[in-house]
Design a protein around this motif. Structure first.
Motif, PDB file in Angstrom:
ATOM      1  N   TYR A 164       0.843  -1.195   0.000  1.00 12.95           N
ATOM      2  CA  TYR A 164       0.000   0.000   0.000  1.00 12.95           C
ATOM      3  C   TYR A 164       0.878   1.245   0.000  1.00 12.95           C
ATOM      4  CZ  TYR A 164      -3.187  -3.607   1.633  1.00 12.95           C
ATOM      5  OH  TYR A 164      -3.912  -4.782   1.761  1.00 12.95           O
ATOM      6  N   ASP A 165       0.370   2.300  -0.639  1.00 12.80           N
ATOM      7  CA  ASP A 165       1.074   3.576  -0.622  1.00 12.80           C
ATOM      8  C   ASP A 165       1.005   4.218   0.763  1.00 12.80           C
ATOM      9  OD1 ASP A 165       1.686   3.623  -3.461  1.00 12.80           O
ATOM     10  OD2 ASP A 165      -0.456   3.964  -3.763  1.00 12.80           O
ATOM     11  N   VAL A 166      -0.107   3.972   1.452  1.00  7.20           N
ATOM     12  CA  VAL A 166      -0.305   4.524   2.792  1.00  7.20           C
ATOM     13  C   VAL A 166      -0.893   3.441   3.690  1.00  7.20           C
ATOM     14  CG1 VAL A 166      -1.547   6.208   4.207  1.00  7.20           C
ATOM     15  CG2 VAL A 166      -0.662   6.874   1.952  1.00  7.20           C
ATOM     16  N   ILE A 167      -0.298   3.264   4.870  1.00  4.45           N
ATOM     17  CA  ILE A 167      -0.909   2.461   5.925  1.00  4.45           C
ATOM     18  C   ILE A 167      -1.151   3.401   7.091  1.00  4.45           C
ATOM     19  CG2 ILE A 167      -0.593   0.594   7.598  1.00  4.45           C
ATOM     20  CD1 ILE A 167       1.055  -0.890   5.517  1.00  4.45           C
ATOM     21  N   PHE A 168      -2.408   3.608   7.406  1.00  5.02           N
ATOM     22  CA  PHE A 168      -2.795   4.501   8.494  1.00  5.02           C
ATOM     23  C   PHE A 168      -3.328   3.649   9.640  1.00  5.02           C
ATOM     24  CE2 PHE A 168      -5.978   8.015   9.899  1.00  5.02           C
ATOM     25  CZ  PHE A 168      -5.178   8.307  11.006  1.00  5.02           C
ATOM     26  N   ASP A 169      -2.533   3.532  10.697  1.00  6.61           N
ATOM     27  CA  ASP A 169      -2.955   2.782  11.881  1.00  6.61           C
ATOM     28  C   ASP A 169      -3.709   3.739  12.795  1.00  6.61           C
ATOM     29  OD1 ASP A 169      -3.356   1.045  13.914  1.00  6.61           O
ATOM     30  OD2 ASP A 169      -1.268   0.828  14.496  1.00  6.61           O
ATOM     31  N   ALA A 170      -5.033   3.776  12.642  1.00  3.15           N
ATOM     32  CA  ALA A 170      -5.853   4.743  13.364  1.00  3.15           C
ATOM     33  C   ALA A 170      -6.062   4.375  14.827  1.00  3.15           C
ATOM     34  CB  ALA A 170      -7.210   4.882  12.677  1.00  3.15           C
ATOM     35  N   VAL A 171      -5.617   3.185  15.216  1.00  2.00           N
ATOM     36  CA  VAL A 171      -5.803   2.741  16.607  1.00  2.00           C
ATOM     37  C   VAL A 171      -4.490   2.414  17.312  1.00  2.00           C
ATOM     38  CG1 VAL A 171      -8.178   1.951  16.415  1.00  2.00           C
ATOM     39  CG2 VAL A 171      -6.332   0.432  15.690  1.00  2.00           C
ATOM     40  N   GLY A 172      -3.370   2.580  16.621  1.00  2.00           N
ATOM     41  CA  GLY A 172      -2.069   2.374  17.253  1.00  2.00           C
ATOM     42  C   GLY A 172      -1.785   0.940  17.655  1.00  2.00           C
ATOM     43  N   LYS A 173      -2.246  -0.026  16.846  1.00  2.00           N
ATOM     44  CA  LYS A 173      -2.082  -1.440  17.201  1.00  2.00           C
ATOM     45  C   LYS A 173      -0.947  -2.138  16.444  1.00  2.00           C
ATOM     46  CE  LYS A 173      -5.680  -1.591  19.971  1.00  2.00           C
ATOM     47  NZ  LYS A 173      -5.539  -1.788  21.432  1.00  2.00           N
ATOM     48  N   ARG A 174      -0.515  -1.567  15.317  1.00  2.00           N
ATOM     49  CA  ARG A 174       0.531  -2.203  14.511  1.00  2.00           C
ATOM     50  C   ARG A 174       1.688  -1.221  14.324  1.00  2.00           C
ATOM     51  NH1 ARG A 174      -1.389  -6.959  12.264  1.00  2.00           N
ATOM     52  NH2 ARG A 174       0.858  -7.396  12.212  1.00  2.00           N
ATOM     53  N   SER A 175       2.884  -1.681  14.575  1.00  2.50           N
ATOM     54  CA  SER A 175       4.059  -0.815  14.540  1.00  2.50           C
ATOM     55  C   SER A 175       4.591  -0.644  13.124  1.00  2.50           C
ATOM     56  CB  SER A 175       5.159  -1.405  15.425  1.00  2.50           C
ATOM     57  OG  SER A 175       5.652  -2.608  14.861  1.00  2.50           O
ATOM     58  N   TYR A 176       5.468   0.343  12.980  1.00  2.00           N
ATOM     59  CA  TYR A 176       6.118   0.556  11.684  1.00  2.00           C
ATOM     60  C   TYR A 176       6.925  -0.668  11.245  1.00  2.00           C
ATOM     61  CZ  TYR A 176       9.420   2.321   8.222  1.00  2.00           C
ATOM     62  OH  TYR A 176      10.183   2.489   7.100  1.00  2.00           O
ATOM     63  N   PRO A 177       7.743  -1.289  12.119  1.00  2.00           N
ATOM     64  CA  PRO A 177       8.471  -2.486  11.674  1.00  2.00           C
ATOM     65  C   PRO A 177       7.551  -3.595  11.176  1.00  2.00           C
ATOM     66  CG  PRO A 177       9.441  -1.663  13.692  1.00  2.00           C
ATOM     67  CD  PRO A 177       8.169  -0.879  13.473  1.00  2.00           C
ATOM     68  N   GLU A 178       6.380  -3.743  11.811  1.00  2.00           N
ATOM     69  CA  GLU A 178       5.435  -4.767  11.368  1.00  2.00           C
ATOM     70  C   GLU A 178       4.858  -4.445   9.997  1.00  2.00           C
ATOM     71  OE1 GLU A 178       3.218  -6.547  15.260  1.00  2.00           O
ATOM     72  OE2 GLU A 178       2.872  -4.419  14.854  1.00  2.00           O
ATOM     73  N   CYS A 179       4.699  -3.170   9.699  1.00  2.00           N
ATOM     74  CA  CYS A 179       4.023  -2.754   8.476  1.00  2.00           C
ATOM     75  C   CYS A 179       4.968  -2.416   7.327  1.00  2.00           C
ATOM     76  CB  CYS A 179       3.147  -1.538   8.768  1.00  2.00           C
ATOM     77  SG  CYS A 179       1.811  -1.835   9.940  1.00  2.00           S
ATOM     78  N   LYS A 180       6.247  -2.284   7.602  1.00  2.00           N
ATOM     79  CA  LYS A 180       7.185  -1.772   6.603  1.00  2.00           C
ATOM     80  C   LYS A 180       7.160  -2.572   5.307  1.00  2.00           C
ATOM     81  CE  LYS A 180      12.061  -0.653   5.889  1.00  2.00           C
ATOM     82  NZ  LYS A 180      13.422  -0.638   6.488  1.00  2.00           N
ATOM     83  N   ALA A 181       7.138  -3.891   5.406  1.00  2.00           N
ATOM     84  CA  ALA A 181       7.165  -4.731   4.199  1.00  2.00           C
ATOM     85  C   ALA A 181       5.886  -4.621   3.388  1.00  2.00           C
ATOM     86  CB  ALA A 181       7.412  -6.190   4.587  1.00  2.00           C
ATOM     87  N   SER A 182       4.831  -4.088   3.987  1.00  2.00           N
ATOM     88  CA  SER A 182       3.560  -3.930   3.276  1.00  2.00           C
ATOM     89  C   SER A 182       3.421  -2.551   2.641  1.00  2.00           C
ATOM     90  CB  SER A 182       2.391  -4.172   4.241  1.00  2.00           C
ATOM     91  OG  SER A 182       2.435  -5.480   4.774  1.00  2.00           O
ATOM     92  N   LEU A 183       4.478  -1.751   2.708  1.00  3.49           N
ATOM     93  CA  LEU A 183       4.480  -0.428   2.078  1.00  3.49           C
ATOM     94  C   LEU A 183       5.148  -0.488   0.711  1.00  3.49           C
ATOM     95  CD1 LEU A 183       5.533   1.852   5.076  1.00  3.49           C
ATOM     96  CD2 LEU A 183       3.290   1.825   3.963  1.00  3.49           C
ATOM     97  N   THR A 184       4.620   0.257  -0.241  1.00  3.00           N
ATOM     98  CA  THR A 184       5.274   0.385  -1.528  1.00  3.00           C
ATOM     99  C   THR A 184       6.523   1.252  -1.388  1.00  3.00           C
ATOM    100  OG1 THR A 184       3.975   2.352  -2.042  1.00  3.00           O
ATOM    101  CG2 THR A 184       3.070   0.230  -2.748  1.00  3.00           C
ATOM    102  N   THR A 185       7.335   1.281  -2.405  1.00  2.80           N
ATOM    103  CA  THR A 185       8.456   2.216  -2.416  1.00  2.80           C
ATOM    104  C   THR A 185       7.910   3.636  -2.322  1.00  2.80           C
ATOM    105  OG1 THR A 185       9.770   0.721  -3.781  1.00  2.80           O
ATOM    106  CG2 THR A 185      10.434   3.037  -3.735  1.00  2.80           C
ATOM    107  N   GLY A 186       8.422   4.384  -1.349  1.00  2.87           N
ATOM    108  CA  GLY A 186       7.905   5.717  -1.118  1.00  2.87           C
ATOM    109  C   GLY A 186       6.654   5.732  -0.252  1.00  2.87           C
TER     110      GLY A 186
END
Length: 338
Positions: free
Chosen positions: A226-248
């Motif tokens: 995804y281009d944007v991952i918005f954790d609106a509840v603060g349950k998932r950290s950046y390290p957990e989500c990093k691989a699910s982000l597109t370049t940029g």
């Protein structure tokens, strides 16, 4: 000072009912008491509050946790009336006020201050307050402010969501999440919402093209990016989500921590993905007011709708906090003053 001619029974009052707390702690520390009714300065408006909201920030302020909150609310105990989001009507204006008149229906926020869990509040004419949507009740207008202001800041100002972006919103059924789904969709993004089983169809009705049931699927393991991952509840950290982000790609969270602050600095200079946190309550009054105007326009065009889970009376403020503390609300929890 000019005053409204309506509701004459309120004009001579010098006291009002408000929520107070003598200590930090559980919802049991909250009670309603008679306190001094505020008087507007020359550049201020006096709002008769009709509806306010209780959300996770109010729970955190009540508990005084995390500790930095106490630099705003009081080091040893709460030092003011809680609550920041409100909808109501102008009862009186200071002699220098030109933008508002008694009787105007308004909505807004006192953040980073407080004072909304009361029958009246004062704030500057140039504060984060404006005429509320003409097609909403006071309860609904307060709910728009609740998640809408935070979601607008993150989705528009920090994630810079635009047409063609792929956006995942974790916690898509909460007050911020429901607003973020609608705003990202309005901005032309393809939205994926993450929520519990019972709320899948509801989140889809808000505009999410795909909805992931977190009780069955971990979105970080699907291989989708995804281009944007918005954790609106603060349950998932950046390290957990990093691989699910597109370049940029941009990861955003509403919950402050030492970790996210360090990663914000680190990802500014290293790598091709960003970690972002923003204290939206500290945004300028002008920014918040412009967001309120934008939300009002969307509501009046039928492109944004408030979501209210439950409504409580001011006397039941402790019960409202107990419900919010459970952590499974859908949209906003509203408190009415009447």
């Amino acid at each position: 000072m000019t005053t409204s001619v309506g509701e004459k029974s309120t004009q001579g009052r010098t006291q009002m009912r408000a929520v107070v707390a003598g200590a930090y702690g559980s919802p049991d520390v909250l009670h309603v008491d008679e306190v001094a009714k505020p008087v507007p300065d020359d550049d201020e408006v006096l709002v008769r509050v009709r509806a306010a909201v209780v959300g996770p920030p109010d729970s955190a302020a009540r508990e005084g946790s995390p500790f930095p909150i106490r630099f705003f609310s009081g080091l040893r105990r709460p030092n003011g009336i809680p609550g920041d989001v409100f909808a109501g009507e102008i009862e009186a204006v200071g002699q220098d006020v030109v933008q508002f008149a008694p009787g105007d229906a308004v909505f807004g926020t006192t953040a980073p201050g407080s004072g909304a869990h009361a029958e009246y509040l004062c704030l500057p004419e140039n504060g984060a307050v404006t005429i509320m949507p003409s097609n909403l009740t006071y309860d609904e207008a307060a709910a728009v402010c609740d998640g809408g202001l935070t979601a607008m800041a993150f989705v528009k100002d920090h994630a810079h969501v635009q047409a063609g972006d792929s956006v995942l919103i974790n916690g898509a059924s909460g007050s911020v999440g429901t607003a973020a789904v609608q705003l990202a969709t309005e901005f032309g993004a393809t939205v994926t919402g993450v929520c519990s089983t019972a709320k899948v169809e509801f989140v889809r009705s808000l505009g999410a093209e795909t909805v992931i049931d977190y009780t069955r699927t971990d979105f970080t393991t699907t291989g989708a990016t995804y281009d944007v991952i918005f954790d609106a509840v603060g349950k998932r950290s950046y390290p957990e989500c990093k691989a699910s982000l597109t370049t940029g790609g941009r990861y955003l969270t509403t919950v402050p921590s030492v970790g996210i602050l360090l990663r914000m600095v680190w990802t500014r200079v290293v790598g091709d993905r960003r970690a972002i946190f923003a204290a939206t309550g500290l945004s300028s009054k002008r920014t918040k007011r412009s967001h309120l105007v934008a939300l009002r326009d969307l509501v009046e065009r039928g492109q944004f709708r408030p979501v209210i889970d439950r409504t409580y009376s001011l006397d039941d403020i402790a019960d409202a906090h107990r419900y919010v503390d459970v952590g499974h609300k859908t949209g906003s929890v509203v408190v009415t003053m009447d």
